[in-house]
Design an enzyme around this catalytic site. Structure first.
Site, mmCIF file in Angstrom:
data_model
loop_
_atom_site.group_PDB
_atom_site.id
_atom_site.type_symbol
_atom_site.label_atom_id
_atom_site.label_comp_id
_atom_site.label_asym_id
_atom_site.label_seq_id
_atom_site.Cartn_x
_atom_site.Cartn_y
_atom_site.Cartn_z
ATOM 1 N N ASP A 1 -9.081 3.386 -2.800
ATOM 2 C CA ASP A 1 -10.091 3.786 -1.814
ATOM 3 C C ASP A 1 -11.376 4.265 -2.472
ATOM 4 O OD1 ASP A 1 -8.243 3.071 0.014
ATOM 5 O OD2 ASP A 1 -7.648 5.111 0.552
ATOM 6 N N ASP B 1 0.854 -1.204 0.000
ATOM 7 C CA ASP B 1 0.000 0.000 0.000
ATOM 8 C C ASP B 1 0.887 1.250 0.000
ATOM 9 O OD1 ASP B 1 -2.368 1.500 0.151
ATOM 10 O OD2 ASP B 1 -2.435 1.407 2.351
ATOM 11 N N GLU C 1 2.490 4.951 -4.106
ATOM 12 C CA GLU C 1 2.477 5.869 -5.271
ATOM 13 C C GLU C 1 3.797 6.601 -5.407
ATOM 14 O OE1 GLU C 1 0.119 5.556 -2.946
ATOM 15 O OE2 GLU C 1 -1.131 4.315 -4.245
HETATM 16 O O1 MIG Z 1 -3.769 6.178 4.439
HETATM 17 O O2 MIG Z 1 -3.768 0.994 5.719
HETATM 18 O O3 MIG Z 1 -5.987 2.113 0.284
HETATM 19 O O4 MIG Z 1 -7.006 -0.025 1.722
HETATM 20 O O5 MIG Z 1 -7.009 0.186 4.533
HETATM 21 C C1 MIG Z 1 -4.616 5.075 4.303
HETATM 22 C C2 MIG Z 1 -4.939 1.747 5.804
HETATM 23 C C3 MIG Z 1 -3.791 3.827 4.186
HETATM 24 C C4 MIG Z 1 -5.032 3.024 2.262
HETATM 25 C C5 MIG Z 1 -5.498 1.799 1.563
HETATM 26 C C6 MIG Z 1 -6.569 1.132 2.385
HETATM 27 C C7 MIG Z 1 -6.007 0.786 3.743
HETATM 28 C C8 MIG Z 1 -5.502 2.068 4.429
HETATM 29 N N1 MIG Z 1 -4.484 2.699 3.586
#
Ligand code: MIG
Length: 819
Positions: A489, A411, A414
């Site tokens: 999201d 996650d 980017e």
């Molecule tokens: O700033 O890890 O897209 O699926 O639950 C949010 C917490 C960070 C974004 C991800 C989401 C995840 C969440 N993350």
């Protein structure tokens, strides 16, 4: 303070410079050209150089630079490969140079330099716009192309809004935008690859430039489209079709296909931010098993860690991760954990210490480690473009792997950061970039992809004979080689459910077949109805994962009362019965790039009625899937392609080429099966390791003559299939008015199944058969109390003959005599 203000200023001025375009310099006339090799020609024009490379009959690369010379060649997307020798024919005329390469001709007109691509009937597939063509301005590069009125555009990876991208413009810059909308652009991933489709014929273009890039598909002017980037070369590949599938096969020849995923990753996956403790995780696991709702994967989101330090556990809420994970495994669940790229700056944290020691972190131009805030507070960021950093990252999974974790959710890659207005790493931070030492501006869009590469390779080193399962939010073209992807999201709304269809379709045909959207929607709370409908779509998205934001009510499939719990169970059961089909489609995708989820027009490019269709799709080439995507409805229209189709639920026959209206009660997603299809299914199991596919059922749908399908299987987990430990057989059916013959060929490959029985269902037999023969011998009709292993039965209501045979690697022939 000063330095962060300075950063802001740099970013703001960079933004402006990309908006305020300077004067475009056209590349001008050809002054000379020469062959650099049998496959490569360089043109020198007044204001730029252009290189054309024929990779094979069908893939042509175009490069343009306005520098003195071309930059060293490198690509994160294109796989290293020795292309077979090609000797395109070059004909030089005063006005133009024609390069003929098999099915494609490339015509370069000289005054000014303009390129067109023609098929071998002389039809122009795609051409530079006559007055604009290729151009540059400062560091920027761009090409304008002619846009025929009846040409339409698909692909572009992960883009919100509708499937069809004509008259829109898009930017490629990996961005974390929670609760994005239909008009939000850019999003998390960059796949600068698209299809043009006109009169049933397709071509593709892949613009392999990792800087911030943009595509204008007829928004700026109705007779042209264009693409370009802030810096770097104009560097693109052209793929003639003629079918969209041909384009995709060629594209994935260039950038690679998805490796075959572990079978368990195709089961239902349950996630939320976060299951906060061992106790809650066990409750969830029990929740599935006691309610008999199948599930294969449970995820742990960021709170499993000690202060968001990657590769650690919060030992008060997860005191015994190894014990928990092994108990879950005993119940048939795999455990997946989230990992973010940010490494907390903390002298006492082992990953920070070893990262510093091994010099893996991104640095500012002054040589000091770059830092920015994410979940753990101030963080350093591994430079995933550096092979040594990738190895360091991959090796860091050792203890989580030893704890039993098997899913790797990447996650925030980017990359996303919290404390600067740009929400990402400073553009002047330095990356290794294959020894080129370039800036974040060039490497931003590949950061996530290289993180998944480091993850995939690392886990594979640690567990050499298990297929890794990696899931990512950000990536770049070719990222399918390392990871599945989800659409970030999204929101609990009907509009987002619809976008779950179009986004996954465009990702699928952009080379990334292993996709899904967060079921139920991540942000917000879905009604029971929305959740149930989304789950139904999830059956037909390769990644079937439900997820929820933090501080939201529970969204597990049993949280909406009995009626919905029952519907949701039926839906997940459907996924598990279809696993043999799904696994086969993923196998096909791993071999050819052709995804399970396909837009209607991808499969039926000549049927122009499908040009704007994005609320139904093909799943493989045999199923039309028409999810309910609106509130409060229990029926919907379905556009059936030409041919004959059968309702998956009732077997009712329809002739296609028209729109029909069908019932869609809460527990049912409309699905139609093509004539002649042979659909493999299995009994419901609670998870994929339980009694896998015994028996497998091959449902043979009527055909006027004969049809053939392939059936593939292997152990579902290891890489032994690469050495021949798989099994493949073809299944044929011949139908006449007197008899139906179904043949399962002798198996190819050395994989021996543990399955004992095969069912064959012959659909559409109007009367009880006169006799049934199995490999030349008559078998008897099953009667109650009977338990022979070879029998047949007839369902007079459904008009189906079922034959039970013993599994065998040898050929099996079934002959049903009927009238
Ligand atoms: O700033 O890890 O897209 O699926 O639950 C949010 C917490 C960070 C974004 C991800 C989401 C995840 C969440 N993350």
């Amino acid at each position: 303070m000063l330095s962060s203000r300075f950063r802001c200023w740099v970013l703001i001025s960079l933004c402006f410079s990309s908006i305020a375009l300077g004067q475009w310099n056209s590349i001008g006339d050809v002054s000379s050209f020469k062959a650099l090799s049998t496959r490569e020609i360089e043109f020198v024009a007044e204001n730029a150089k252009v290189r054309l490379t024929v990779l094979t009959d069908g893939i042509v690369r175009v490069r343009m630079t306005h520098q003195v010379d071309f930059a060293p060649d490198s690509s994160w997307a294109v796989i290293e490969k020795h292309w077979p020798d090609t000797h395109p024919e070059i004909v030089d005329k005063p006005e133009k140079v024609t390069i003929s390469a098999g099915q494609l001709s490339i015509v370069v007109s000289k005054r000014p330099l303009r390129i067109s691509f023609l098929d071998n009937q002389g039809t122009v597939l795609n051409a530079d716009h006559p007055s604009k063509g290729m151009a540059w301005s400062g560091k920027e590069v761009r090409v304008w192309k002619t846009m025929p009125e009846n040409e339409f555009y698909f692909g572009f990876g992960e883009k919100a809004g509708r499937l069809q991208k004509k008259f829109t413009s898009m930017t490629m810059w990996n961005s974390d935008i929670p609760a994005y909308g239909a008009d939000t652009d850019p999003l998390y991933q960059t796949i600068p690859f698209f299809y043009g489709i006109r009169n049933g014929k397709a071509y593709g273009i892949f613009f392999d430039n990792t800087y911030r890039s943009s595509f204008d598909m007829g928004k700026e002017a109705r007779d042209q489209f264009s693409f370009g980037a802030e810096a770097g070369e104009l560097n693109y590949y052209f793929f003639p079709g003629p079918s969209p599938a041909d384009v995709l096969r060629k594209y994935t020849e260039l950038v690679g296909t998805m490796p075959l995923p572990p079978r368990w990753s195709l089961g239902y996956q349950q996630c939320r931010w976060s299951y906060p403790s061992e106790k809650r995780v066990r409750e969830i696991a029990d929740g599935f098993r006691t309610r008999k709702i199948p599930c294969d994967v449970i995820y742990l989101d960021i709170d499993y860690m000690d202060g968001y330090r990657i590769f650690t556990w919060n030992t008060s809420s997860f005191p015994n991760p190894k014990g928990l994970i092994s108990d879950l495994k005993g119940m048939g669940f795999r455990t997946a954990v989230i990992v973010d790229p940010g490494i907390k700056i903390d002298e006492k944290y082992h990953a920070y210490q070893s990262g510093l020691k091994q010099d893996v972190f991104l640095k500012k131009p002054d040589g000091t480690v770059y830092n920015s805030k994410v979940w753990p507070g101030e963080c350093a960021f591994p430079d995933f473009t550096d092979p040594a950093a990738r190895t360091w990252w991959g090796n860091s999974f050792e203890s989580l792997v030893a704890d039993g974790v098997r899913g790797w959710w990447n996650d925030m890659n980017e990359p996303s950061v919290f404390d600067v207005p740009s929400k990402t790493i400073d553009l002047n931070v330095i990356h290794q970039d294959n020894g080129l030492q370039t800036t974040h501006a060039k490497n931003h869009n590949v950061y996530g992809m290289q993180m998944t590469r480091a993850t995939y390779d690392g886990v594979r080193r640690l567990l050499p004979n298990e297929r890794p399962f990696v899931l990512t939010r950000a990536s770049y073209a070719g990222g399918q080689r390392y990871s599945a992807a989800w659409t970030g999201d999204n929101v609990s709304s009907w509009e987002h459910l619809r976008m779950g269809v179009s986004m996954c379709l465009n990702l699928s045909i952009s080379g990334q077949p292993f996709v899904g959207s967060d079921i139920g929607g991540f942000i917000g709370y879905p009604s029971g109805e929305l959740f149930a409908r989304w789950l139904q779509l999830g059956v037909f998205t390769p990644l079937m994962r439900a997820h929820s934001v933090i501080n939201e009510n529970n969204k597990e499939p049993w949280e909406y009362g009995d009626e919905f719990t029952n519907a949701n169970r039926e839906t997940i059961n459907l996924r598990y019965t279809l696993l043999p089909l799904i696994y086969n489609l993923m196998y096909e995708a791993s071999q050819t790039g052709i995804p399970a989820m396909r837009p209607m027009l991808f499969e039926y490019p000549e049927e122009q009625a499908f040009t704007w269709t994005d609320n139904q799709f093909m799943f493989g080439s045999d199923l039309v899937v028409a999810p309910v995507v609106s509130e409060g409805v229990t029926s919907r229209t379905v556009q059936l392609p030409q041919g004959v189709w059968f309702d998956f639920w009732s077997n009712q026959r329809y002739s296609g080429g028209k729109e029909i209206t069908v019932e869609a009660p809460l527990n049912r997603i409309p699905v139609f099966v093509k004539e002649g299809a042979i659909i493999p299914t299995q009994p419901v199991v609670q998870h994929t390791d339980e009694r896998p596919d015994n028996p497998v059922t091959f449902s043979c749908y009527p055909t006027s003559l004969q049809s053939t399908r392939m059936y593939y299987e292997d152990d579902g987990i290891s890489f032994e299939y690469e050495g021949g430990k798989y099994s493949k057989r073809s299944i044929n059916q011949w139908r006449s008015s007197k008899a139906t013959t179904v043949t399962l060929s002798k198996k190819e490959g050395t994989f021996a199944t543990t399955r004992t029985l095969i069912f064959v269902q012959v659909i559409g037999i109007n009367n009880e058969p006169l006799r049934v023969d199995l490999s030349g011998r008559e078998i008897s009709q099953a009667t109650t109390g009977d338990t022979p292993t070879q029998w047949w039965s007839y369902d007079d209501q459904k008009k189906i003959v079922t034959i039970c045979a013993k599994e065998s690697p040898e050929a099996i022939t079934i002959r049903v005599t009927h009238n």
